[in-house]
Structures are given as C-alpha cells and as structure tokens.
Write a protein that holds these residues in place. Structure first.
Motif, PDB file in Angstrom:
ATOM      1  N   ARG A 148      48.114  33.311  31.378  1.00  0.00           N
ATOM      2  CA  ARG A 148      50.349  34.042  31.744  1.00  0.00           C
ATOM      3  C   ARG A 148      50.244  32.911  32.520  1.00  0.00           C
ATOM      4  NH1 ARG A 148      50.201  40.113  30.184  1.00  0.00           N
ATOM      5  NH2 ARG A 148      52.268  39.635  30.254  1.00  0.00           N
ATOM      6  N   TRP A 149      49.925  32.932  33.283  1.00  0.00           N
ATOM      7  CA  TRP A 149      50.826  33.250  35.332  1.00  0.00           C
ATOM      8  C   TRP A 149      50.128  32.138  36.133  1.00  0.00           C
ATOM      9  CZ3 TRP A 149      54.768  35.797  34.361  1.00  0.00           C
ATOM     10  CH2 TRP A 149      54.754  36.626  33.267  1.00  0.00           C
ATOM     11  N   LEU A 150      48.904  32.170  36.248  1.00  0.00           N
ATOM     12  CA  LEU A 150      48.260  30.270  37.303  1.00  0.00           C
ATOM     13  C   LEU A 150      47.408  29.812  36.326  1.00  0.00           C
ATOM     14  CD1 LEU A 150      46.929  33.492  39.611  1.00  0.00           C
ATOM     15  CD2 LEU A 150      48.848  32.765  39.942  1.00  0.00           C
ATOM     16  N   GLY A 151      47.120  29.249  35.846  1.00  0.00           N
ATOM     17  CA  GLY A 151      46.853  27.916  35.139  1.00  0.00           C
ATOM     18  C   GLY A 151      48.202  26.862  36.327  1.00  0.00           C
ATOM     19  N   ASP A 152      47.573  25.476  35.135  1.00  0.00           N
ATOM     20  CA  ASP A 152      48.673  24.306  35.451  1.00  0.00           C
ATOM     21  C   ASP A 152      49.825  24.448  34.911  1.00  0.00           C
ATOM     22  OD1 ASP A 152      46.387  23.600  37.275  1.00  0.00           O
ATOM     23  OD2 ASP A 152      45.871  22.029  35.850  1.00  0.00           O
ATOM     24  N   GLY A 153      50.614  24.844  35.727  1.00  0.00           N
ATOM     25  CA  GLY A 153      52.384  24.417  35.207  1.00  0.00           C
ATOM     26  C   GLY A 153      52.480  25.933  34.790  1.00  0.00           C
ATOM     27  N   LYS A 154      52.071  26.989  34.696  1.00  0.00           N
ATOM     28  CA  LYS A 154      52.337  28.003  34.792  1.00  0.00           C
ATOM     29  C   LYS A 154      53.008  29.300  35.582  1.00  0.00           C
ATOM     30  CE  LYS A 154      50.794  28.413  30.805  1.00  0.00           C
ATOM     31  NZ  LYS A 154      49.333  29.098  29.883  1.00  0.00           N
ATOM     32  N   PRO A 155      53.897  30.064  35.103  1.00  0.00           N
ATOM     33  CA  PRO A 155      55.118  30.766  36.146  1.00  0.00           C
ATOM     34  C   PRO A 155      54.943  30.709  37.922  1.00  0.00           C
ATOM     35  CG  PRO A 155      55.117  31.758  34.367  1.00  0.00           C
ATOM     36  CD  PRO A 155      53.954  30.846  34.032  1.00  0.00           C
ATOM     37  N   ALA A 156      53.748  31.085  37.892  1.00  0.00           N
ATOM     38  CA  ALA A 156      52.951  31.562  39.232  1.00  0.00           C
ATOM     39  C   ALA A 156      52.880  30.553  39.847  1.00  0.00           C
ATOM     40  CB  ALA A 156      52.338  32.869  39.497  1.00  0.00           C
ATOM     41  N   HIS A 157      52.360  29.266  39.022  1.00  0.00           N
ATOM     42  CA  HIS A 157      52.082  28.332  39.756  1.00  0.00           C
ATOM     43  C   HIS A 157      51.552  27.148  40.914  1.00  0.00           C
ATOM     44  CE1 HIS A 157      49.591  24.121  39.045  1.00  0.00           C
ATOM     45  NE2 HIS A 157      48.676  25.023  40.328  1.00  0.00           N
ATOM     46  N   VAL A 158      51.012  27.005  41.923  1.00  0.00           N
ATOM     47  CA  VAL A 158      51.391  26.229  42.966  1.00  0.00           C
ATOM     48  C   VAL A 158      50.876  25.402  43.262  1.00  0.00           C
ATOM     49  CG1 VAL A 158      52.532  25.953  45.591  1.00  0.00           C
ATOM     50  CG2 VAL A 158      52.877  28.238  43.942  1.00  0.00           C
ATOM     51  N   PRO A 159      51.397  24.243  42.737  1.00  0.00           N
ATOM     52  CA  PRO A 159      50.565  22.569  42.901  1.00  0.00           C
ATOM     53  C   PRO A 159      50.287  22.653  44.718  1.00  0.00           C
ATOM     54  CG  PRO A 159      52.648  21.892  42.163  1.00  0.00           C
ATOM     55  CD  PRO A 159      52.553  23.498  42.581  1.00  0.00           C
ATOM     56  N   TYR A 160      48.569  22.080  44.384  1.00  0.00           N
ATOM     57  CA  TYR A 160      47.903  22.291  45.374  1.00  0.00           C
ATOM     58  C   TYR A 160      48.910  20.664  45.814  1.00  0.00           C
ATOM     59  CZ  TYR A 160      44.447  22.960  49.421  1.00  0.00           C
ATOM     60  OH  TYR A 160      43.587  23.658  50.315  1.00  0.00           O
ATOM     61  N   ASP A 161      48.067  21.079  47.256  1.00  0.00           N
ATOM     62  CA  ASP A 161      48.893  19.412  48.257  1.00  0.00           C
ATOM     63  C   ASP A 161      48.745  18.409  47.845  1.00  0.00           C
ATOM     64  OD1 ASP A 161      48.987  21.281  50.349  1.00  0.00           O
ATOM     65  OD2 ASP A 161      47.459  20.534  52.237  1.00  0.00           O
ATOM     66  N   ARG A 162      49.605  17.428  48.513  1.00  0.00           N
ATOM     67  CA  ARG A 162      49.526  16.149  48.268  1.00  0.00           C
ATOM     68  C   ARG A 162      48.266  14.809  48.080  1.00  0.00           C
ATOM     69  NH1 ARG A 162      53.541  19.221  50.403  1.00  0.00           N
ATOM     70  NH2 ARG A 162      51.657  19.400  51.859  1.00  0.00           N
ATOM     71  N   LEU A 163      47.706  15.450  48.469  1.00  0.00           N
ATOM     72  CA  LEU A 163      46.270  14.220  48.818  1.00  0.00           C
ATOM     73  C   LEU A 163      45.695  13.877  47.320  1.00  0.00           C
ATOM     74  CD1 LEU A 163      44.280  13.748  51.219  1.00  0.00           C
ATOM     75  CD2 LEU A 163      42.611  15.305  50.559  1.00  0.00           C
ATOM     76  N   THR A 164      45.504  12.327  47.416  1.00  0.00           N
ATOM     77  CA  THR A 164      45.497  12.133  46.185  1.00  0.00           C
ATOM     78  C   THR A 164      43.761  11.701  45.987  1.00  0.00           C
ATOM     79  OG1 THR A 164      45.259   9.656  46.910  1.00  0.00           O
ATOM     80  CG2 THR A 164      47.339  10.497  45.853  1.00  0.00           C
TER      81      THR A 164
END
Ligand code: AMP
Ligand code: FE
Ligand code: FE
Ligand code: ZN
Length: 282
Positions: A148-164
């Motif tokens: 509901r909240w934390l999965g990739d793209g869910k409302p409270a998900h914050v993506p991780y830093d920009r390391l490729t």
C-alpha cells in the motif's frame, strides 16, 4: 551447503550477526556471506561468532543502485572493508535522510510512525519503516506496508540515491570486490538483454543464479547468460531472519534450503584479490 546472500540487524535482517551464525550452523551451512545493504558493520561480530566453529564467513555487501527508477542490487564479495566503509559513509547518510523523508510522507498521509532506535552502523531501509507501520497499527503486515505505501512507486516510497548500476559496479570494483548482480529477475527481468552488457562492460563478474524469487526457468536463463558473458554463478536465500508469516516475500526460505553448490564459492574466490578474513595475514 553455502549461503552467499544474508542480512543481519545491521541492515534489514531480524537476526544479529551472532544469531545468524548460530542459525547457519544449526542448518548445516558451511560458508556464510554477510551481505547487508550498504554496510559492512556486521562483519566483525560474524567473524567472532564463527571462530572455531568451522563455518567460513564470506565478507560482502549488497549495494543499492537505481536503474530507470527501480532498485538494482549488486553483491560485492571480499571488498577491502576500510575502503568500502569510507565510500559508504555518504550512502549511509543518504539512507538516514531517506528514512526520515519516508516517515514525513507517511505523517502527511495521516500515518504517523516512529522509527525504533537503531544501533550505530545500521543502514535504515524500507523494511524498518514497514515494521514501524505495523507497530503503529496502520497495517497488518510488512507485506501490506509495501503493497500500500512503500513499494516502488507507492505513495510513501522515496527512491534511493542516484547511483546507477554501472557506477555501483565501478565503485565496488574500485574497492577490490568481486561484483555480482543480485536477483536480476526482481525488477529488471525484462531488461536483462540490454542491461547486462552495460553492467559487464562496467566490470560485472557474476550473476546471482539461485535466489528464492527465481523460477527454474529464470535460473536456466541466468546460467545461459553466465556462459555467454563468462560470468560466475552465485546463490543464496537472501535471508532476512526467520519468517513471522509464511507469506513474507523474502523471509520464507530457511537457511540452507536452496542447495547452493560448494564449488560456486571456489569460483568466487578464484576471482577475488584477497579471499582472506580482514585483519588476518595468513
Ligand atoms: P530499501 O533498500 O530500503 O529500498 O529496501 C529494500 C528491501 O525491502 C529489500 O531488500 C527487501 O528486504 C525488502 N522488500 C522489498 N519489497 C518488499 C515487499 N514487497 N515485501 C517485503 N519486503 C520487501
Ligand atoms: Fe533486504
Ligand atoms: Fe536485494
Ligand atoms: Zn538482500
């Protein structure tokens, strides 16, 4: 026989390194890699606990990177721990910032949570936030928290830093690690054909062939890719501790349940610059 992918309380596992070592011994594991997310802080306790038991500890890390907005995880085995720790300092700070941002988002969504105190050296992650959501009574399970909240793209998900992915491979290689793409079929299965050559060009050396999320078909494809690109296979349970619920996505496989062959450890060591425990000269 061997487990090349395990987490402890220094990242999102529920067992301390000491408890993990005891569990591995009881399960008949002969070699155990400590691969916490973005930290090597669990190694010393694991070495100490394994001393004299015959269990071989493989020092490792699971580095988080991002490709096309989705997490891509890299396993680094036998890195120079001091060099890596220095490199990971920034990432650790980034993880704390990210955890706070996710907590703030949840608060704004009407779901106040408090993170429990975490020991120094811990890399906080979404599972910590998920457990806080369970503890606060906002969801019934960690799975529901992700759904509901934390999965990739869910409302409270914050993506991780920009390391490729390629940058992550380079970072780990600079620290002397043998670099393996963890569970390639989580998130990036459909892009293996395009992503793999890029990562190989950056210095990737292996693929995690055995993982609880991989089907027999996935496994066969990964073995073909290993042959094609001259990569080594690795495998492990991605163990995060005993499962509270049989359904828990990464927590349902017991240690030593996947039959990762002993010979794969020898392949890994053959690529490593220094397959000795840190701080030991013989
Ligand atoms: P993070 O590195 O903070 O983004 O957290 C990623 C970790 O969350 C993974 O390594 C898993 O341990 C866990 N995780 C990811 N997706 C799920 C899920 N759907 N249910 C439970 N745990 C998950
Ligand atoms: Fe994890
Ligand atoms: Fe992972
Ligand atoms: Zn993992």
């Amino acid at each position: 026989m061997i487990e090349l992918h395990c987490h402890t309380t220094y990242s999102d596992g529920t067992l301390t390194p000491r408890q993990l070592v005891a569990t591995a011994l009881a399960a008949g594991v002969k070699a155990l890699a400590i691969t916490d997310h973005d930290t090597v802080a669990g190694w010393p306790e694991a070495y100490e606990a394994a001393q004299g038991t015959g269990l071989e500890i493989v020092p490792g890390v699971e580095l988080s990177t991002t490709e096309q907005g989705q997490s891509l995880h890299l396993l680094g085995f036998y890195p120079d721990g001091d060099r890596l720790q220095a490199q990971l300092g920034d990432r650790m700070a980034g993880r704390w910032q990210r955890a706070k941002t996710m907590v703030a988002r949840l608060e704004a969504l009407g779901l106040p949570v408090t993170l429990p105190p975490l020991p120094p050296g811990t890399a906080p992650g979404r599972p910590h936030v998920a457990r806080a959501l369970v503890a606060a009574g906002h969801v019934a399970s960690v799975d529901e928290a992700f759904d509901r909240w934390l999965g990739d793209g869910k409302p409270a998900h914050v993506p991780y830093d920009r390391l490729t992915g390629a940058e992550g491979v380079a970072l780990l290689r600079e620290c002397g690690a043998v670099v393996v793409w963890a569970h390639p079929f989580i998130s990036h299965g459909g892009r293996l054909d395009t992503l793999l050559p890029e990562l190989v060009a950056a210095g990737l050396q292996g693929l995690e062939v055995i993982h609880p999320h991989h089907t027999p078909r996935d496994r066969r494809r990964l073995e073909e890719f290993c042959d094609r690109y001259g990569l080594i296979p690795t495998g492990g349970s991605d163990y995060h501790g005993p499962s509270p619920t049989p359904k828990g996505s990464q927590e349902s496989v017991p240690l030593n349940g996947l039959g990762v062959p002993w010979a794969w450890l020898q392949g890994l060591k053959a690529l490593s610059l220094d397959p000795r425990p840190p701080g030991r000269s013989s």
